[in-house]
Design a protein around this motif. Structure first.
Motif, PDB file in Angstrom:
ATOM      1  N   ALA A   1     -32.074   0.938  54.165  1.00 12.40           N
ATOM      2  CA  ALA A   1     -32.762   2.217  54.345  1.00 12.40           C
ATOM      3  C   ALA A   1     -34.075   2.100  55.104  1.00 12.40           C
ATOM      4  O   ALA A   1     -34.420   2.984  55.897  1.00 12.40           O
ATOM      5  N   LEU A   2     -34.809   1.005  54.898  1.00  8.97           N
ATOM      6  CA  LEU A   2     -36.180   0.948  55.391  1.00  8.97           C
ATOM      7  C   LEU A   2     -36.417   0.087  56.625  1.00  8.97           C
ATOM      8  O   LEU A   2     -37.329   0.376  57.400  1.00  8.97           O
ATOM      9  N   ILE A   3     -35.650  -0.986  56.812  1.00 10.64           N
ATOM     10  CA  ILE A   3     -35.961  -1.843  57.965  1.00 10.64           C
ATOM     11  C   ILE A   3     -34.781  -2.163  58.877  1.00 10.64           C
ATOM     12  O   ILE A   3     -34.987  -2.675  59.966  1.00 10.64           O
TER      13      ILE A   3
ATOM     14  N   MET B   1     -32.848 -14.950  52.818  1.00  7.00           N
ATOM     15  CA  MET B   1     -34.091 -15.547  53.319  1.00  7.00           C
ATOM     16  C   MET B   1     -35.142 -15.630  52.214  1.00  7.00           C
ATOM     17  O   MET B   1     -35.829 -16.632  52.081  1.00  7.00           O
ATOM     18  N   LEU B   2     -35.251 -14.575  51.441  1.00  5.67           N
ATOM     19  CA  LEU B   2     -36.266 -14.538  50.395  1.00  5.67           C
ATOM     20  C   LEU B   2     -35.865 -15.344  49.158  1.00  5.67           C
ATOM     21  O   LEU B   2     -36.708 -15.925  48.490  1.00  5.67           O
ATOM     22  N   GLU B   3     -34.575 -15.379  48.889  1.00  5.63           N
ATOM     23  CA  GLU B   3     -34.113 -16.033  47.662  1.00  5.63           C
ATOM     24  C   GLU B   3     -33.927 -17.539  47.834  1.00  5.63           C
ATOM     25  O   GLU B   3     -34.247 -18.307  46.931  1.00  5.63           O
ATOM     26  N   ASP B   4     -33.430 -17.962  48.988  1.00  6.26           N
ATOM     27  CA  ASP B   4     -33.000 -19.349  49.116  1.00  6.26           C
ATOM     28  C   ASP B   4     -33.811 -20.220  50.060  1.00  6.26           C
ATOM     29  O   ASP B   4     -34.040 -21.374  49.788  1.00  6.26           O
ATOM     30  N   TYR B   5     -34.172 -19.705  51.193  1.00  8.10           N
ATOM     31  CA  TYR B   5     -34.789 -20.609  52.163  1.00  8.10           C
ATOM     32  C   TYR B   5     -36.003 -19.988  52.834  1.00  8.10           C
ATOM     33  O   TYR B   5     -36.211 -20.091  54.031  1.00  8.10           O
ATOM     34  N   VAL B   6     -36.841 -19.416  52.038  1.00  7.04           N
ATOM     35  CA  VAL B   6     -38.013 -18.736  52.554  1.00  7.04           C
ATOM     36  C   VAL B   6     -39.009 -19.739  53.143  1.00  7.04           C
ATOM     37  O   VAL B   6     -39.201 -20.836  52.621  1.00  7.04           O
ATOM     38  N   ASP B   7     -39.599 -19.344  54.251  1.00  5.00           N
ATOM     39  CA  ASP B   7     -40.688 -20.099  54.861  1.00  5.00           C
ATOM     40  C   ASP B   7     -41.944 -19.775  54.038  1.00  5.00           C
ATOM     41  O   ASP B   7     -42.360 -18.616  53.975  1.00  5.00           O
ATOM     42  N   PRO B   8     -42.553 -20.758  53.388  1.00  2.00           N
ATOM     43  CA  PRO B   8     -43.676 -20.464  52.486  1.00  2.00           C
ATOM     44  C   PRO B   8     -44.836 -19.735  53.168  1.00  2.00           C
ATOM     45  O   PRO B   8     -45.450 -18.857  52.570  1.00  2.00           O
ATOM     46  N   LYS B   9     -45.145 -20.089  54.400  1.00  2.09           N
ATOM     47  CA  LYS B   9     -46.264 -19.423  55.078  1.00  2.09           C
ATOM     48  C   LYS B   9     -45.927 -17.965  55.389  1.00  2.09           C
ATOM     49  O   LYS B   9     -46.775 -17.086  55.234  1.00  2.09           O
ATOM     50  N   LYS B  10     -44.702 -17.716  55.813  1.00  3.26           N
ATOM     51  CA  LYS B  10     -44.296 -16.342  56.101  1.00  3.26           C
ATOM     52  C   LYS B  10     -44.211 -15.533  54.808  1.00  3.26           C
ATOM     53  O   LYS B  10     -44.581 -14.365  54.779  1.00  3.26           O
ATOM     54  N   ARG B  11     -43.738 -16.160  53.760  1.00  8.42           N
ATOM     55  CA  ARG B  11     -43.682 -15.495  52.451  1.00  8.42           C
ATOM     56  C   ARG B  11     -45.096 -15.139  51.989  1.00  8.42           C
ATOM     57  O   ARG B  11     -45.341 -14.024  51.538  1.00  8.42           O
ATOM     58  N   ASP B  12     -46.015 -16.075  52.137  1.00  5.94           N
ATOM     59  CA  ASP B  12     -47.397 -15.813  51.743  1.00  5.94           C
ATOM     60  C   ASP B  12     -47.974 -14.647  52.538  1.00  5.94           C
ATOM     61  O   ASP B  12     -48.657 -13.782  51.976  1.00  5.94           O
ATOM     62  N   TRP B  13     -47.702 -14.621  53.843  1.00  6.44           N
ATOM     63  CA  TRP B  13     -48.238 -13.518  54.641  1.00  6.44           C
ATOM     64  C   TRP B  13     -47.607 -12.195  54.214  1.00  6.44           C
ATOM     65  O   TRP B  13     -48.280 -11.167  54.148  1.00  6.44           O
ATOM     66  N   LEU B  14     -46.317 -12.226  53.911  1.00  2.64           N
ATOM     67  CA  LEU B  14     -45.650 -11.017  53.438  1.00  2.64           C
ATOM     68  C   LEU B  14     -46.339 -10.493  52.174  1.00  2.64           C
ATOM     69  O   LEU B  14     -46.555  -9.283  52.031  1.00  2.64           O
ATOM     70  N   LEU B  15     -46.734 -11.378  51.292  1.00  5.45           N
ATOM     71  CA  LEU B  15     -47.376 -10.977  50.042  1.00  5.45           C
ATOM     72  C   LEU B  15     -48.769 -10.377  50.261  1.00  5.45           C
ATOM     73  O   LEU B  15     -49.172  -9.492  49.520  1.00  5.45           O
ATOM     74  N   VAL B  16     -49.495 -10.851  51.255  1.00  7.43           N
ATOM     75  CA  VAL B  16     -50.865 -10.369  51.452  1.00  7.43           C
ATOM     76  C   VAL B  16     -50.994  -9.335  52.562  1.00  7.43           C
ATOM     77  O   VAL B  16     -52.041  -8.700  52.697  1.00  7.43           O
TER      78      VAL B  16
ATOM     79  N   GLU C   1     -49.133  -4.270  55.476  1.00  7.57           N
ATOM     80  CA  GLU C   1     -47.892  -3.548  55.754  1.00  7.57           C
ATOM     81  C   GLU C   1     -46.698  -4.494  55.607  1.00  7.57           C
ATOM     82  O   GLU C   1     -46.098  -4.933  56.594  1.00  7.57           O
ATOM     83  N   PRO C   2     -46.345  -4.829  54.369  1.00 10.86           N
ATOM     84  CA  PRO C   2     -45.308  -5.845  54.152  1.00 10.86           C
ATOM     85  C   PRO C   2     -43.927  -5.455  54.672  1.00 10.86           C
ATOM     86  O   PRO C   2     -43.179  -6.316  55.138  1.00 10.86           O
ATOM     87  N   TRP C   3     -43.556  -4.184  54.620  1.00  7.50           N
ATOM     88  CA  TRP C   3     -42.243  -3.791  55.126  1.00  7.50           C
ATOM     89  C   TRP C   3     -42.163  -3.993  56.641  1.00  7.50           C
ATOM     90  O   TRP C   3     -41.144  -4.456  57.157  1.00  7.50           O
ATOM     91  N   GLN C   4     -43.235  -3.660  57.334  1.00  3.49           N
ATOM     92  CA  GLN C   4     -43.251  -3.841  58.785  1.00  3.49           C
ATOM     93  C   GLN C   4     -43.210  -5.334  59.135  1.00  3.49           C
ATOM     94  O   GLN C   4     -42.531  -5.740  60.073  1.00  3.49           O
ATOM     95  N   TYR C   5     -43.936  -6.130  58.373  1.00  3.00           N
ATOM     96  CA  TYR C   5     -43.906  -7.567  58.619  1.00  3.00           C
ATOM     97  C   TYR C   5     -42.517  -8.136  58.326  1.00  3.00           C
ATOM     98  O   TYR C   5     -42.003  -8.954  59.089  1.00  3.00           O
ATOM     99  N   LEU C   6     -41.895  -7.692  57.244  1.00  2.00           N
ATOM    100  CA  LEU C   6     -40.553  -8.163  56.915  1.00  2.00           C
ATOM    101  C   LEU C   6     -39.574  -7.805  58.038  1.00  2.00           C
ATOM    102  O   LEU C   6     -38.741  -8.623  58.421  1.00  2.00           O
ATOM    103  N   GLU C   7     -39.687  -6.604  58.568  1.00  2.00           N
ATOM    104  CA  GLU C   7     -38.837  -6.184  59.689  1.00  2.00           C
ATOM    105  C   GLU C   7     -39.001  -7.131  60.881  1.00  2.00           C
ATOM    106  O   GLU C   7     -38.022  -7.592  61.465  1.00  2.00           O
ATOM    107  N   LYS C   8     -40.232  -7.423  61.223  1.00  2.00           N
ATOM    108  CA  LYS C   8     -40.513  -8.318  62.356  1.00  2.00           C
ATOM    109  C   LYS C   8     -39.971  -9.718  62.088  1.00  2.00           C
ATOM    110  O   LYS C   8     -39.344 -10.334  62.949  1.00  2.00           O
ATOM    111  N   TRP C   9     -40.195 -10.226  60.879  1.00  4.86           N
ATOM    112  CA  TRP C   9     -39.768 -11.569  60.500  1.00  4.86           C
ATOM    113  C   TRP C   9     -38.236 -11.698  60.578  1.00  4.86           C
ATOM    114  O   TRP C   9     -37.707 -12.656  61.133  1.00  4.86           O
TER     115      TRP C   9
END
Length: 139
Positions: A42-44, A72-87, A90-98
């Motif tokens: 629905a969102l991205i 991606m989020l459950e099994d093989y997340v990139d820790p730096k990208k995950r950290d940026w998503l958390l902080v 606009e996390p939905w927009q960042y997730l879309e780009k990622w």
């Protein structure tokens, strides 16, 4: 279609739980995954599809993108990208780009290679005459 749009807080909460979903109740984990995937569709998914289409000309499935995002989020997340998503503000927009970047990179590493081979063969064919090609020799 989800009944209500997840907030940024809901997304961050899922991102925090995602790596641990397989540790608990399978039924609850699957419900959580289904809810997340419906939010992604629905969102991205439209934005990801648009980015991938414009960058590499490939069509993608909204449900496939949702499954990939969950993985991606459950099994093989990139820790730096995950950290940026958390902080991110606009996390939905960042997730879309990622996700779009990941799909484009994967496309270029797999399907895109075959396209290069086709272009090389087309170039060889264009540089050779039809008679030479049929006789098995170049110009």
């Amino acid at each position: 279609m989800p009944s209500e749009r997840w907030s940024d807080r809901d997304l961050r909460a899922f991102v925090m739980r995602a790596p641990r979903l397989s540790w608990g109740d399978d039924e609850l984990a699957e419900l959580d995954r289904r809810q997340f995937r419906s939010q992604v569709v629905a969102l991205i998914s439209d934005g990801v599809q648009s980015r991938v289409l414009s960058e590499v000309g490939a069509l993608t499935s909204p449900e496939g993108l949702a499954a990939l995002t969950c993985e991606m989020l459950e099994d093989y997340v990139d820790p730096k990208k995950r950290d940026w998503l958390l902080v991110s503000a606009e996390p939905w927009q960042y997730l879309e780009k990622w996700v779009a970047e990941s799909v484009v990179k994967t496309y270029r590493a797999t399907v895109g290679r075959g396209l290069k081979d086709v272009k090389v063969l087309e170039g060889i064919a264009a540089a050779s005459s039809r008679d030479a090609l049929e006789a098995g020799e170049g110009e």
